[in-house]
Design an enzyme around this catalytic site. Structure first.
Site, PDB file in Angstrom:
ATOM      1  N   TYR A 182      52.208  21.691  41.687  1.00 21.89           N
ATOM      2  CA  TYR A 182      52.578  22.676  40.461  1.00 21.89           C
ATOM      3  C   TYR A 182      51.164  23.193  39.514  1.00 21.89           C
ATOM      4  O   TYR A 182      51.266  24.238  39.387  1.00 21.89           O
ATOM      5  CB  TYR A 182      53.669  22.145  39.407  1.00 21.89           C
ATOM      6  CG  TYR A 182      54.107  22.876  38.297  1.00 21.89           C
ATOM      7  CD1 TYR A 182      54.952  23.653  38.638  1.00 21.89           C
ATOM      8  CD2 TYR A 182      53.515  22.594  37.065  1.00 21.89           C
ATOM      9  CE1 TYR A 182      55.630  24.504  37.483  1.00 21.89           C
ATOM     10  CE2 TYR A 182      54.171  23.245  36.099  1.00 21.89           C
ATOM     11  CZ  TYR A 182      54.946  24.187  36.063  1.00 21.89           C
ATOM     12  OH  TYR A 182      55.259  24.883  35.024  1.00 21.89           O
TER      13      TYR A 182
ATOM     14  N   GLY B 213      62.358  33.471  30.675  1.00 22.74           N
ATOM     15  CA  GLY B 213      62.417  34.585  30.806  1.00 22.74           C
ATOM     16  C   GLY B 213      63.774  35.498  30.042  1.00 22.74           C
ATOM     17  O   GLY B 213      63.684  36.604  29.557  1.00 22.74           O
TER      18      GLY B 213
ATOM     19  N   THR C   6      60.906  39.072  35.820  1.00 23.77           N
ATOM     20  CA  THR C   6      61.034  38.320  36.734  1.00 23.77           C
ATOM     21  C   THR C   6      61.514  36.816  36.246  1.00 23.77           C
ATOM     22  O   THR C   6      61.030  36.187  35.212  1.00 23.77           O
ATOM     23  CB  THR C   6      60.127  37.890  37.929  1.00 23.77           C
ATOM     24  OG1 THR C   6      59.201  37.166  37.361  1.00 23.77           O
ATOM     25  CG2 THR C   6      59.834  39.401  38.319  1.00 23.77           C
ATOM     26  N   GLY C   7      62.681  36.112  36.928  1.00 28.03           N
ATOM     27  CA  GLY C   7      63.324  35.045  36.258  1.00 28.03           C
ATOM     28  C   GLY C   7      63.565  35.131  35.002  1.00 28.03           C
ATOM     29  O   GLY C   7      63.623  34.398  33.930  1.00 28.03           O
TER      30      GLY C   7
END
Length: 251
Positions: free
Chosen positions: A150, A19, A12-13
């Site tokens: 975050y 990624g 993913t990403g």
């Protein structure tokens, strides 16, 4: 020797940054690669650059219904998944006074909730054995200004990997996390526009005296995904040039 020959890896990403770096390294090592991302143009470019045995799927893992469709499509194309890299995420440095409920939900839904349900829904499509790698951050273990949201999501990711390693061991599914330090990716583009020397200034505080690259993370991911790490699960691998071991946040 190609260490991932004929393995199926879903990332993913996977269309840019860390990624994409992982996708390229895995592809070079013989894996059949599925890259997932939200930007159709970036996905198409990444797929073209990677070459054969690559499936690009547009989708947002923050939407769990979307996640299930992504997994179904990947399985229909390549069959069971051997390696799951949960890398999709987003970050914004915000003081608590700047955090709105909308910004909080967006970051949590992408970085943590999306990651959690990606793993949950992937269980039906994973081989036994398999390897799951969650991408965390050094922010999970350090105190960095304006990173309360975050850092909390990334701390959750690291703890999630530890707990899932226990839950999924009965299926011979290994779960680990990687916590990157400062890695040169598009996430810093906006900051570099304001201060072109931003990353160079950070490198001075890193013992190895350089900013990391997506390839640095990809090499670590390759090890954890390969049979060479068959007895490793529940660990968090820091890949930060020694930054967290000698941490002092500059003003």
């Amino acid at each position: 020797m190609q260490r991932l020959k004929n393995k199926v890896a879903l990332i993913t990403g996977g269309s840019s940054g860390i990624g994409y770096g992982i996708a390229k390294h895995f592809h070079d090592e013989g894996a059949k690669v599925v890259i997932v991302g939200r930007d159709a143009e970036k996905l198409a470019k990444a797929k073209k650059q990677l070459g054969g045995d690559v499936l690009a799927i547009e989708g947002d893992i923050a939407n769990t219904a979307n996640t299930q469709k992504i997994l179904e499509q990947a399985h229909a194309h390549f069959g069971k998944i051997d390696i799951l890299i949960v890398n999709a995420g987003m970050g914004e440095r915000l003081h608590i006074e700047e955090v709105t409920e909308e910004k909080f939900d967006k970051m949590v839904n992408t970085n943590y909730r999306g990651a959690y349900f990606t793993v949950k829904y992937a269980l039906d499509y994973l081989n036994h054995p398999a390897s799951i790698i969650l991408i965390g951050s050094i922010a999970a273990s350090l105190t960095i200004k304006r990173h309360s949201v975050y850092a909390s999501t990334k701390a959750a990711i690291v703890k999630l990997a530890q707990n899932l390693s226990n839950d999924l061991a009965k299926y011979q599914i290994r779960v680990n996390s990687i916590s990157p330090g400062y890695i040169k990716t598009p996430i810093f583009d906006n900051r570099l526009e304001i201060n072109p020397d931003y990353l160079n200034s950070r490198a001075k505080n890193i013992p190895l005296q350089r900013i990391g690259t997506p390839e640095d993370i990809a090499k670590a991911a390759l090890f954890l995904a390969s049979d060479e790490a068959s007895y490793i699960t529940g660990t968090n691998l820091l890949v930060d040039g020694g930054y967290s071991a000698s941490f002092a946040e500059p003003e």
